[in-house]
Motif scaffolding. Sequence first.
Motif, PDB file in Angstrom:
ATOM      1  N   VAL A 110       0.619  -1.603  -0.014  1.00 36.21           N
ATOM      2  CA  VAL A 110      -0.530   0.019   0.295  1.00 36.21           C
ATOM      3  C   VAL A 110       1.110   1.529  -0.041  1.00 36.21           C
ATOM      4  N   LYS A 111       1.758   1.180   0.577  1.00 36.29           N
ATOM      5  CA  LYS A 111       2.875   2.025   0.646  1.00 36.29           C
ATOM      6  C   LYS A 111       2.523   3.207   1.223  1.00 36.29           C
ATOM      7  N   ARG A 112       1.882   3.283   2.061  1.00 40.07           N
ATOM      8  CA  ARG A 112       2.103   4.701   3.189  1.00 40.07           C
ATOM      9  C   ARG A 112       2.694   5.321   3.565  1.00 40.07           C
ATOM     10  N   PRO A 113       2.795   6.623   3.545  1.00 37.96           N
ATOM     11  CA  PRO A 113       3.571   7.549   4.071  1.00 37.96           C
ATOM     12  C   PRO A 113       3.878   6.547   6.280  1.00 37.96           C
ATOM     13  N   VAL A 114       5.194   6.729   6.434  1.00 41.44           N
ATOM     14  CA  VAL A 114       4.934   7.198   7.461  1.00 41.44           C
ATOM     15  C   VAL A 114       5.307   7.868   8.229  1.00 41.44           C
TER      16      VAL A 114
ATOM     17  N   LYS B 281       8.425 -12.607  16.902  1.00 39.84           N
ATOM     18  CA  LYS B 281       8.271 -12.536  18.249  1.00 39.84           C
ATOM     19  C   LYS B 281       6.964 -12.926  18.706  1.00 39.84           C
ATOM     20  N   GLU B 282       5.979 -13.002  17.369  1.00 37.21           N
ATOM     21  CA  GLU B 282       4.860 -12.683  18.016  1.00 37.21           C
ATOM     22  C   GLU B 282       4.039 -11.253  18.930  1.00 37.21           C
ATOM     23  N   SER B 283       5.448 -10.562  18.514  1.00 39.32           N
ATOM     24  CA  SER B 283       4.713  -9.513  19.887  1.00 39.32           C
ATOM     25  C   SER B 283       3.810  -8.172  19.211  1.00 39.32           C
ATOM     26  N   ALA B 284       3.291  -7.865  20.879  1.00 39.98           N
ATOM     27  CA  ALA B 284       2.191  -7.540  20.185  1.00 39.98           C
ATOM     28  C   ALA B 284       2.579  -6.089  20.641  1.00 39.98           C
ATOM     29  N   VAL B 285       2.467  -5.320  19.454  1.00 43.39           N
ATOM     30  CA  VAL B 285       2.599  -4.293  18.412  1.00 43.39           C
ATOM     31  C   VAL B 285       1.614  -4.099  17.933  1.00 43.39           C
ATOM     32  N   ALA B 286       0.852  -2.601  17.348  1.00 40.33           N
ATOM     33  CA  ALA B 286       0.521  -1.848  16.757  1.00 40.33           C
ATOM     34  C   ALA B 286       0.428  -1.049  15.672  1.00 40.33           C
ATOM     35  N   VAL B 287       0.084  -0.529  14.751  1.00 39.21           N
ATOM     36  CA  VAL B 287       0.354   0.887  13.920  1.00 39.21           C
ATOM     37  C   VAL B 287      -0.739   1.350  13.725  1.00 39.21           C
ATOM     38  N   LEU B 288      -0.896   2.670  13.462  1.00 33.60           N
ATOM     39  CA  LEU B 288      -2.619   3.000  13.585  1.00 33.60           C
ATOM     40  C   LEU B 288      -2.250   3.468  12.266  1.00 33.60           C
ATOM     41  N   THR B 289      -3.592   3.996  12.253  1.00 30.97           N
ATOM     42  CA  THR B 289      -3.502   5.348  10.622  1.00 30.97           C
ATOM     43  C   THR B 289      -3.862   6.066  12.036  1.00 30.97           C
ATOM     44  N   GLU B 290      -3.068   7.537  11.154  1.00 32.42           N
ATOM     45  CA  GLU B 290      -3.003   8.661  11.870  1.00 32.42           C
ATOM     46  C   GLU B 290      -3.986   9.205  11.814  1.00 32.42           C
ATOM     47  N   TYR B 291      -4.988   8.850  11.273  1.00 30.90           N
ATOM     48  CA  TYR B 291      -7.139   9.694  12.050  1.00 30.90           C
ATOM     49  C   TYR B 291      -7.065   8.810  13.030  1.00 30.90           C
TER      50      TYR B 291
ATOM     51  N   ILE C  57       1.890   0.482  21.274  1.00 31.27           N
ATOM     52  CA  ILE C  57       2.122   1.410  19.910  1.00 31.27           C
ATOM     53  C   ILE C  57       3.459   1.448  19.007  1.00 31.27           C
ATOM     54  N   VAL C  58       4.197   1.349  17.981  1.00 31.04           N
ATOM     55  CA  VAL C  58       5.021   1.443  17.513  1.00 31.04           C
ATOM     56  C   VAL C  58       5.075   2.293  16.436  1.00 31.04           C
ATOM     57  N   GLY C  59       3.912   2.562  15.627  1.00 24.43           N
ATOM     58  CA  GLY C  59       4.596   3.642  14.338  1.00 24.43           C
ATOM     59  C   GLY C  59       2.800   4.143  14.353  1.00 24.43           C
ATOM     60  N   ILE C  60       2.600   5.403  13.019  1.00 23.08           N
ATOM     61  CA  ILE C  60       1.782   5.909  13.047  1.00 23.08           C
ATOM     62  C   ILE C  60       2.112   5.632  11.656  1.00 23.08           C
ATOM     63  N   VAL C  61       0.761   5.306   9.982  1.00 19.56           N
ATOM     64  CA  VAL C  61       0.411   5.805   8.777  1.00 19.56           C
ATOM     65  C   VAL C  61      -0.321   6.704   8.354  1.00 19.56           C
ATOM     66  N   LYS C  62      -0.310   7.469   7.283  1.00 18.62           N
ATOM     67  CA  LYS C  62      -1.032   8.056   7.145  1.00 18.62           C
ATOM     68  C   LYS C  62      -2.691   7.452   5.873  1.00 18.62           C
ATOM     69  N   SER C  63      -3.672   8.002   6.883  1.00 21.69           N
ATOM     70  CA  SER C  63      -4.679   7.152   6.035  1.00 21.69           C
ATOM     71  C   SER C  63      -4.795   7.900   4.830  1.00 21.69           C
ATOM     72  N   GLU C  64      -5.228   7.013   3.738  1.00 22.27           N
ATOM     73  CA  GLU C  64      -5.641   6.926   2.792  1.00 22.27           C
ATOM     74  C   GLU C  64      -6.481   8.096   2.834  1.00 22.27           C
ATOM     75  N   ALA C  65      -6.137   8.994   1.663  1.00 23.46           N
ATOM     76  CA  ALA C  65      -6.604  10.605   1.033  1.00 23.46           C
ATOM     77  C   ALA C  65      -7.826   9.978   0.093  1.00 23.46           C
ATOM     78  N   GLY C  66      -8.573  10.785   0.488  1.00 21.24           N
ATOM     79  CA  GLY C  66      -9.989  10.473  -0.852  1.00 21.24           C
ATOM     80  C   GLY C  66     -11.018   9.179  -0.313  1.00 21.24           C
TER      81      GLY C  66
END
Lengths: 232, 426
Positions: free
Chosen positions: B143-147, B160-170, B195-204
Amino acid sequence: MINTQAAEDAIIKLEDAYKIYPMGSEEVRALNGVDVSFKKGSFWAIMGHSGSGKSTMMNVLGCLDRLTKGHYFLEGEDVSGLNDDSLSEFRLRHLGFIFQSFNLIPQLTVQRNIELPLYYLGWDPEQSAERAKELAKSVGLGNRLDHRPTQLSGGQMQRVAIARALANDPLILLADEPTGNLDTATGVQIIEMLRELNKQGKTIIMVTHEPDIAENAKNILIMKDGVIERIE
Amino acid sequence: MKILIKDTKFLRDVQLGIENLLLHKLRSFLTALGVIFGVCSVVAMLSVGEGASKEAMDQIRKVGSNNITIESVKSREDEATTSTRTRISVYGITYKDFERIEGTFSSIRTAVPVKEVRKQGRLGGNTLELRVVGTTPAWFELVKRPVEAGRVLTESDLVKESAVAVLTEYGARRLLATRGTIGQNLSIGENNFQIVGIVKSEAGSGTDIQLPDLNVDAYIPLNVARSYYGDTVMKRSTGSEEMNRVELNKVIVQVDDLANVESTAKGMEAMLKKFHPKVDYEMSVPLAMLRQAEAQKRTTNIVLGSIAGISLLVGGIGIMNIMLASVTERTREIGIRRAIGAKKKQIITQFLIETVVLSTIGGVVGLCIGIIIPLLIELFTGMPTVITAFSIILPFFISIGIGIIFGIYPAARAAEVDPIIALRHE
Ligand SMILES: Nc1ncnc2c1ncn2[C@@H]1O[C@H](COP(=O)(O)OP(=O)(O)OP(=O)(O)O)[C@@H](O)[C@H]1O
Ligand SMILES: [Mg+2]
């Protein structure tokens, strides 16, 4: 003067000329074996009854029509076999026409009408405008350049036609009943102009029905049934 | 120098042609009207057609024409029988299917498994309904969403089956988790994630054919999602309970080459058919849709083009008709010109220039009106329209062409006028 000129001076020469129109099983011989030559600088009147072949001869001389048989030498060149483009070229460079019904283009001004041959000769617009003005002045219509033919009298229209016929400085002027549509007085004016032009060296061949008009020519040729009846 | 003279001569001819046309303003206008309408309709139709297909194609392209999506759906048979009593319906793509797909086709560059669950997310005092997407790091390649902040999922998270999550910006904004909140704990359902990261939501919007990215998403490792939430989802609605067992909600496949997309899709379809007696999946191939849209566009263009072509034809015939009448009317003029020494060619040029000037002016006027029409359509109906260079250039040259094609015959007729007949006194 004519008689003293050598035969080589003939600017126009028809040799055993025939123009035959097939009409079903019949045929009309509009020219039925004409041999004639006109010398440079001469002024001829052609007369004859209606249907005697005068216009047919004028059309041939004017390179508008081709002979069925025989030869036509114009300035020594045999033009009887030339194609349409070459005949057009001859008309453009060497001939001037004056018609009974004037034949000006109604939507063009006097100036544009006079300029017409120059346009086809490829003159540039300024030069041709200048020449048109000169010519209009010389026929006494210098103040009518922007008029349309419909705004002119018959005599004036014929003078415009003469100016146009002179634009390409032709050697030969062909006039088929130039006074036919004019009253006597106006007709006399026109014929005076032609005489003047002849004096300046133009060869003029004119068809007319009126003996008074024909008198003005130096020679008169009378046709009958497609042949020359006599020359006066 | 010679060319220059020739050019000015041509310009003069055009000028004389225009002068002549201006002598009959109303007639010239009426004659040009056919071409005006013809060109106008060509421009309008092309831009409407182009606009419609562009909208469709843009949507498809956004998804990526190298991609193929397989989605789990309840088969028709199951849909019909499960309505009354509580029972588990098992359907959809399995982990095994995914392995098979990944293992079989060499043309597949990336294959991404997707497992979706809806869960309540809680951070501090804020709660939010989340779409939890269990997937692999390959998802982010696809999807190539900017980080925005932090990082995306990694292989080691999976291992490692880490309990980590990446959220969308929104989603992050809704949970008041800004950049600084990376590293904070987010509870999803009963489980805690970092929470390890946030990526941009898709525009439109309107492009959710396959990207579950529209709303608030939390991306977590696939195996974590599986072990925390299992494969069975309970859906309660009034009067009935519904249990659905779905292993993977979606598989997205990226094919290495456009040329292999359709064959890969076919292969996957055949493979799935073997293991799924009921059709409990749905495959969508954007490329196929693109092709379809293109074919559709061609058809539309042909239909619209023929209609426009007919109106241009009518315009051309109108011009020819008037020019023929004009030749008859101007027989005497033609005779005079010929007697004076005009060649046939020059008569042809004169009339042809008049016709071409007329049709070209008609074309330009039609073009101007034709450009306004799509703008009005867009303004009043909201239908998208696109004016391309092609849709301007084509009608322009067509109008010149019409002048030539429909002017030739009248001009040839004019050239054939016999001056002797034309000049015979009336
Ligand atoms: N295109 C044609 N087809 C058939 N016959 C023609 C054609 N043109 C002329 N003729 C005939 O040729 C003959 C000569 O015609 P022409 O026009 O030369 O006579 P004309 O001497 O000029 O007569 P008018 O004094 O009446 O002008 C006439 O019999 C005429 O009917
Ligand atoms: Mg006659």
